[in-house]
Design an enzyme around this catalytic site. Sequence first.
Site, short mmCIF file in Angstrom:
data_model
loop_
_atom_site.label_atom_id
_atom_site.label_comp_id
_atom_site.label_asym_id
_atom_site.label_seq_id
_atom_site.Cartn_x
_atom_site.Cartn_y
_atom_site.Cartn_z
N THR A 156 7.64 -6.29 -2.63
CA THR A 156 6.77 -6.53 -1.49
C THR A 156 6.73 -8.00 -1.07
O THR A 156 7.00 -8.89 -1.89
CB THR A 156 5.33 -6.08 -1.84
OG1 THR A 156 4.44 -6.47 -0.81
CG2 THR A 156 4.85 -6.69 -3.15
N ASP A 157 6.35 -8.24 0.18
CA ASP A 157 6.17 -9.62 0.65
C ASP A 157 4.94 -10.28 0.02
O ASP A 157 4.80 -11.49 0.04
CB ASP A 157 6.05 -9.65 2.19
CG ASP A 157 4.93 -8.79 2.75
OD1 ASP A 157 4.21 -8.13 1.97
OD2 ASP A 157 4.77 -8.76 3.99
N GLU A 158 4.06 -9.45 -0.58
CA GLU A 158 2.81 -10.00 -1.12
C GLU A 158 3.05 -10.94 -2.30
O GLU A 158 2.18 -11.71 -2.68
CB GLU A 158 1.86 -8.87 -1.54
CG GLU A 158 1.56 -7.95 -0.39
CD GLU A 158 0.30 -7.12 -0.59
OE1 GLU A 158 -0.50 -7.41 -1.49
OE2 GLU A 158 0.12 -6.17 0.19
N TYR A 181 -2.44 -6.70 -7.90
CA TYR A 181 -1.27 -5.91 -7.49
C TYR A 181 -0.05 -6.81 -7.29
O TYR A 181 1.02 -6.58 -7.86
CB TYR A 181 -1.57 -5.13 -6.20
CG TYR A 181 -0.33 -4.65 -5.47
CD1 TYR A 181 0.45 -3.63 -6.00
CD2 TYR A 181 0.09 -5.24 -4.27
CE1 TYR A 181 1.61 -3.19 -5.35
CE2 TYR A 181 1.24 -4.81 -3.61
CZ TYR A 181 1.99 -3.79 -4.16
OH TYR A 181 3.14 -3.37 -3.52
N LYS A 185 3.65 -7.08 -9.17
CA LYS A 185 4.94 -6.91 -8.47
C LYS A 185 5.80 -8.17 -8.65
O LYS A 185 7.01 -8.09 -8.85
CB LYS A 185 4.72 -6.63 -6.98
CG LYS A 185 4.16 -5.25 -6.66
CD LYS A 185 5.04 -4.09 -7.07
CE LYS A 185 6.28 -3.94 -6.23
NZ LYS A 185 7.04 -2.70 -6.59
P1 NAD Z 1 3.11 5.04 -3.31
O1 NAD Z 1 1.89 4.53 -4.01
O2 NAD Z 1 2.97 5.93 -2.15
O3 NAD Z 1 4.07 5.78 -4.36
C1 NAD Z 1 4.36 5.27 -5.61
C2 NAD Z 1 4.89 6.39 -6.50
O4 NAD Z 1 5.17 5.80 -7.78
C3 NAD Z 1 3.90 7.53 -6.74
O5 NAD Z 1 4.48 8.80 -6.47
C4 NAD Z 1 3.53 7.40 -8.20
O6 NAD Z 1 3.31 8.64 -8.85
C5 NAD Z 1 4.76 6.71 -8.78
N1 NAD Z 1 4.40 6.00 -10.01
C6 NAD Z 1 3.41 5.10 -10.19
N2 NAD Z 1 3.35 4.72 -11.48
C7 NAD Z 1 4.35 5.37 -12.12
C8 NAD Z 1 4.80 5.40 -13.46
N3 NAD Z 1 4.18 4.69 -14.41
N4 NAD Z 1 5.84 6.19 -13.79
C9 NAD Z 1 6.47 6.94 -12.84
N5 NAD Z 1 6.07 6.97 -11.55
C10 NAD Z 1 5.02 6.19 -11.19
O7 NAD Z 1 3.92 3.71 -2.93
P2 NAD Z 1 4.84 3.43 -1.69
O8 NAD Z 1 4.01 2.96 -0.57
O9 NAD Z 1 5.77 4.55 -1.49
O10 NAD Z 1 5.63 2.15 -2.24
C11 NAD Z 1 6.85 2.31 -2.94
C12 NAD Z 1 7.28 0.94 -3.45
O11 NAD Z 1 7.42 0.03 -2.36
C13 NAD Z 1 6.28 0.31 -4.42
O12 NAD Z 1 7.01 -0.32 -5.44
C14 NAD Z 1 5.55 -0.72 -3.58
O13 NAD Z 1 5.11 -1.80 -4.36
C15 NAD Z 1 6.62 -1.13 -2.59
N6 NAD Z 1 6.11 -1.57 -1.30
C16 NAD Z 1 5.32 -0.75 -0.54
C17 NAD Z 1 4.88 -1.19 0.70
C18 NAD Z 1 4.01 -0.34 1.59
O14 NAD Z 1 3.57 -0.82 2.63
N7 NAD Z 1 3.73 0.90 1.24
C19 NAD Z 1 5.25 -2.45 1.17
C20 NAD Z 1 6.04 -3.26 0.37
C21 NAD Z 1 6.50 -2.79 -0.85
O1 TDX Z 2 -10.24 -0.01 4.85
C1 TDX Z 2 -9.53 -1.01 5.03
N1 TDX Z 2 -9.94 -2.00 5.88
C2 TDX Z 2 -9.23 -3.14 6.11
O2 TDX Z 2 -9.66 -4.01 6.89
C3 TDX Z 2 -8.24 -1.18 4.36
C4 TDX Z 2 -7.73 -0.13 3.42
C5 TDX Z 2 -7.54 -2.33 4.63
N2 TDX Z 2 -8.02 -3.29 5.45
C6 TDX Z 2 -7.20 -4.50 5.69
C7 TDX Z 2 -6.72 -5.21 4.46
C8 TDX Z 2 -5.39 -5.76 4.89
O3 TDX Z 2 -5.56 -7.00 5.56
O4 TDX Z 2 -6.00 -4.03 6.33
C9 TDX Z 2 -4.85 -4.74 5.87
C10 TDX Z 2 -3.87 -3.76 5.28
O5 TDX Z 2 -4.43 -3.27 4.09
P1 TDX Z 2 -3.67 -2.21 3.14
O6 TDX Z 2 -3.26 -1.06 3.97
O7 TDX Z 2 -4.49 -2.00 1.94
O8 TDX Z 2 -2.32 -3.00 2.82
P2 TDX Z 2 -2.06 -4.44 2.14
O9 TDX Z 2 -3.17 -4.86 1.29
O10 TDX Z 2 -1.62 -5.35 3.23
O11 TDX Z 2 -0.80 -4.05 1.19
C11 TDX Z 2 0.21 -3.16 1.68
O12 TDX Z 2 1.37 -3.85 2.08
C12 TDX Z 2 2.18 -4.38 1.07
C13 TDX Z 2 0.58 -2.08 0.67
O13 TDX Z 2 -0.60 -1.45 0.23
C14 TDX Z 2 1.32 -2.66 -0.49
O14 TDX Z 2 1.77 -1.61 -1.34
C15 TDX Z 2 2.51 -3.39 0.00
O15 TDX Z 2 3.13 -4.03 -1.07
#
Ligand code: NAD
Ligand code: TDX
Length: 371
Positions: A156-158, A181, A185
């Site tokens: 992630t960019d975080e 988190y 990562k």
């Molecule tokens: P998600 O939370 O929807 O899915 C994650 C999956 O990983 C789930 O199905 C969960 O069961 C599985 N998992 C968690 N812990 C596990 C373990 N110990 N063993 C086996 N499986 C396990 O997440 P996502 O949004 O699909 O994100 C996927 C990846 O991309 C993550 O690594 C996340 O950090 C990264 N990412 C997500 C975003 C985003 O905006 N969603 C952005 C940047 C990076």
């Molecule tokens: O109820 C809310 N109200 C609100 O203002 C929630 C859930 C979020 N927010 C804000 C927090 C953040 O500034 O919205 C923005 C986005 O929040 P999230 O959807 O929780 O995402 P973020 O914290 O930015 O992280 C996401 O992007 C990077 C994903 O959850 C991560 O998995 C990924 O790595």
Amino acid sequence: MKKNLKLIQNNLVELLENKKILITGGAGFIGGTLIRRLLKKSEAKIYNLDKLTYCSDLQSINQLLKNSKNKNNRYSFYKIDLFNQKELLEIICNIKPDIIMHLAAESHVDRSIDNADLFLKSNVIGTYNLLEAVKKYYSSLKNEKKNKFIFHHISTDEVFGTLGDSGKFNEETNYNPRSPYSATKASSDHLVRSWYHTFNLPIIITNCSNNFGPWQFPEKLIPLVIRKAILKEKIPIYGDGLNIRDWLFVEDHIDALLLVIIFGNAGETYCVGGGEEKTNIDIVKKICKYLDLKLNPTNSYLTQIDYVADRPGHDYRYSIDSSLIKKNLGWIPEHNFDTALFKTIDWYINNQNWCEKKIKDSGYQLERIGN
Ligand code: NAD
Ligand code: TDX
């Protein structure tokens, strides 16, 4: 380079011919979208390893498989926790994958603030266990297979921390994670990179921005807002709502991931961002206005907006410079932001039962601690 994108969109069968792809976290939002794409557009064998946590979903994949025996033969699911290194090694040595894409992680910042324990176990120890198992498997490979093997870590960019009003993250940006988190990562990125330098494991890391699209568990901002609006609940905006995220439609992200496994270079990192910077309040208002048009409520959904206490350590702005992946691999986010967002909203309107069932089955508290 631009032709690469067309190639992965139109010629995935040839590009992934005879490949076995092991995907961790394939029951998650991004992993599920990736698997569906691979099942539809390639003939690769897909192995999904997932623990099945509260947010997991196999319905989207199973729905696709139901209608096609051919796809069924190419897909296997293994319920496994990455915490279990021994089982991991057995499964990997059994499957003998050509490509591993590691997406499994605990992924929600708010939950990591509530309790970081699982984040350390899954994201740090889980990644370490996977690397150890993969290292052993890799060392057993014969040269031809060894030379083509790739381990792709999805991050992630975080991990880069937070930006002010200007500047962008790129592959050279120093790590500065600020939430539990993102710290886990960042740790996993460091572990993966160290396995490259120390053990010559051929890895690639991608760091991407906030994804959105169908099938995302409704705890992340966009699906949470859609769901709460439709249910006539308050829509929580943390702080002043002026925090900025760089939004990426999940299908554009999948394009990037496929380009990376096919054309990427071992040892490289690629930053992937949608280039669509929006304040949270702008996104929320856009969703409410679209829902107003679609569902024609008595009172505008905008009236449900509720400013609540800020998220502790809330990163102000994320923005990604995707020049490297664009220049070297030919990636470009092709989807128009508004069109993709509206398509996503339509999906949630049409899949309210799925959403409610997910929330009920997860048994997980959705409100942020501290509110
Ligand atoms: P998600 O939370 O929807 O899915 C994650 C999956 O990983 C789930 O199905 C969960 O069961 C599985 N998992 C968690 N812990 C596990 C373990 N110990 N063993 C086996 N499986 C396990 O997440 P996502 O949004 O699909 O994100 C996927 C990846 O991309 C993550 O690594 C996340 O950090 C990264 N990412 C997500 C975003 C985003 O905006 N969603 C952005 C940047 C990076
Ligand atoms: O109820 C809310 N109200 C609100 O203002 C929630 C859930 C979020 N927010 C804000 C927090 C953040 O500034 O919205 C923005 C986005 O929040 P999230 O959807 O929780 O995402 P973020 O914290 O930015 O992280 C996401 O992007 C990077 C994903 O959850 C991560 O998995 C990924 O790595």
